[in-house]
Design a protein around this motif. Structure first.
Motif, PDB file in Angstrom:
ATOM      1  N   GLN A   1      -3.172  -8.355  -7.205  1.00  0.00           N
ATOM      2  CA  GLN A   1      -2.419  -7.227  -6.684  1.00  0.00           C
ATOM      3  C   GLN A   1      -3.177  -6.557  -5.545  1.00  0.00           C
ATOM      4  OE1 GLN A   1       0.488  -5.841  -7.250  1.00  0.00           O
ATOM      5  NE2 GLN A   1       1.253  -7.007  -8.995  1.00  0.00           N
ATOM      6  N   GLN A   3      -2.906  -2.930  -3.332  1.00  0.00           N
ATOM      7  CA  GLN A   3      -2.254  -1.635  -3.144  1.00  0.00           C
ATOM      8  C   GLN A   3      -2.474  -1.191  -1.706  1.00  0.00           C
ATOM      9  OE1 GLN A   3      -4.599  -1.954  -5.936  1.00  0.00           O
ATOM     10  NE2 GLN A   3      -2.803  -2.806  -6.952  1.00  0.00           N
ATOM     11  N   LEU A   4      -1.404  -0.736  -1.072  1.00  0.00           N
ATOM     12  CA  LEU A   4      -1.455  -0.331   0.329  1.00  0.00           C
ATOM     13  C   LEU A   4      -0.960   1.107   0.463  1.00  0.00           C
ATOM     14  CD1 LEU A   4       0.142  -3.562   1.861  1.00  0.00           C
ATOM     15  CD2 LEU A   4      -2.285  -3.015   1.717  1.00  0.00           C
ATOM     16  N   VAL A   5      -1.716   1.908   1.187  1.00  0.00           N
ATOM     17  CA  VAL A   5      -1.342   3.306   1.385  1.00  0.00           C
ATOM     18  C   VAL A   5      -1.412   3.632   2.871  1.00  0.00           C
ATOM     19  CG1 VAL A   5      -1.840   5.709   0.856  1.00  0.00           C
ATOM     20  CG2 VAL A   5      -2.204   3.950  -0.888  1.00  0.00           C
ATOM     21  N   CYS A  22      -3.622   2.124   7.353  1.00  0.00           N
ATOM     22  CA  CYS A  22      -3.171   1.567   6.078  1.00  0.00           C
ATOM     23  C   CYS A  22      -4.413   1.122   5.317  1.00  0.00           C
ATOM     24  CB  CYS A  22      -2.223   0.411   6.308  1.00  0.00           C
ATOM     25  SG  CYS A  22      -1.765  -0.490   4.813  1.00  0.00           S
ATOM     26  N   ALA A  24      -6.200  -0.478   2.073  1.00  0.00           N
ATOM     27  CA  ALA A  24      -5.904  -1.464   1.039  1.00  0.00           C
ATOM     28  C   ALA A  24      -6.935  -1.397  -0.071  1.00  0.00           C
ATOM     29  CB  ALA A  24      -5.878  -2.862   1.633  1.00  0.00           C
ATOM     30  N   SER A  25      -6.477  -1.662  -1.277  1.00  0.00           N
ATOM     31  CA  SER A  25      -7.385  -1.770  -2.418  1.00  0.00           C
ATOM     32  C   SER A  25      -6.875  -2.871  -3.329  1.00  0.00           C
ATOM     33  CB  SER A  25      -7.472  -0.448  -3.172  1.00  0.00           C
ATOM     34  OG  SER A  25      -6.207  -0.073  -3.670  1.00  0.00           O
ATOM     35  N   GLY A  26      -7.745  -3.338  -4.184  1.00  0.00           N
ATOM     36  CA  GLY A  26      -7.354  -4.401  -5.096  1.00  0.00           C
ATOM     37  C   GLY A  26      -8.035  -5.697  -4.715  1.00  0.00           C
ATOM     38  N   TYR A 116       2.971  -7.913  -0.351  1.00  0.00           N
ATOM     39  CA  TYR A 116       2.669  -6.554  -0.783  1.00  0.00           C
ATOM     40  C   TYR A 116       3.051  -5.575   0.318  1.00  0.00           C
ATOM     41  CZ  TYR A 116      -0.085  -9.136  -4.174  1.00  0.00           C
ATOM     42  OH  TYR A 116      -0.479  -9.991  -5.159  1.00  0.00           O
ATOM     43  N   GLY A 118       3.322  -1.191   1.396  1.00  0.00           N
ATOM     44  CA  GLY A 118       3.039   0.205   1.122  1.00  0.00           C
ATOM     45  C   GLY A 118       4.317   1.004   0.986  1.00  0.00           C
ATOM     46  N   GLN A 119       4.166   2.292   0.739  1.00  0.00           N
ATOM     47  CA  GLN A 119       5.315   3.177   0.545  1.00  0.00           C
ATOM     48  C   GLN A 119       5.883   3.701   1.847  1.00  0.00           C
ATOM     49  OE1 GLN A 119       6.864   3.838  -2.515  1.00  0.00           O
ATOM     50  NE2 GLN A 119       5.586   2.046  -2.922  1.00  0.00           N
TER      51      GLN A 119
END
Length: 127
Positions: A1, A3-5, A22, A24-26, A116, A118-119
């Motif tokens: 997975q 995660q993008l913010v 942006c 990223a983590s994971g 994947y 982001g929001q």
């Protein structure tokens, strides 16, 4: 997975600039090509720019070429979109996305390639 913010959106006058980020983590960030897409009011989500894993290839939509610049910092797990000379038609929610590809393959413009997302962050350009 992954995660993008996204961050950095806002209200700007036509001709102005914004820089989107942006984070990223994971999973390992350098294992992914990164893209930016946008979705304006009443429109489909469209490709804006993409960059491959090692930053050796960048691709832009014709509508932003010469004004937007995508870049990435693999040490910071972050991809950026520098947007200059903004036009009102750039008003949209901007999304970053990640696509796992082989290291020397060119990144894709196609939404379905990206696993994947982001929001999103809102960008509004006033005339």
């Amino acid at each position: 997975q992954v995660q993008l913010v996204e961050s950095g959106g806002g209200l700007v006058q036509a001709g102005g600039s914004l820089r989107l980020s942006c984070a990223a983590s994971g999973r390992i960030f350098s294992g992914y090509a990164m893209g930016w897409f946008r979705q304006g009011p009443g429109k489909e989500r469209e490709f804006v720019a993409t960059i491959n894993r090692m930053s050796s290839v960048t691709i832009y939509a014709d509508s932003v070429k010469g004004r937007f610049t995508i870049s990435r910092d693999n040490a910071k797990n972050t991809v950026y979109l520098q947007m200059n000379s903004l036009k009102p038609e750039a008003t949209a929610v901007y999304y970053c996305a990640a696509d796992s590809i082989p290291i020397f393959r060119s990144p894709s413009r196609a939404r379905y390639e990206y696993e994947y997302w982001g929001q999103g962050t809102q960008v509004t350009v006033s005339s």
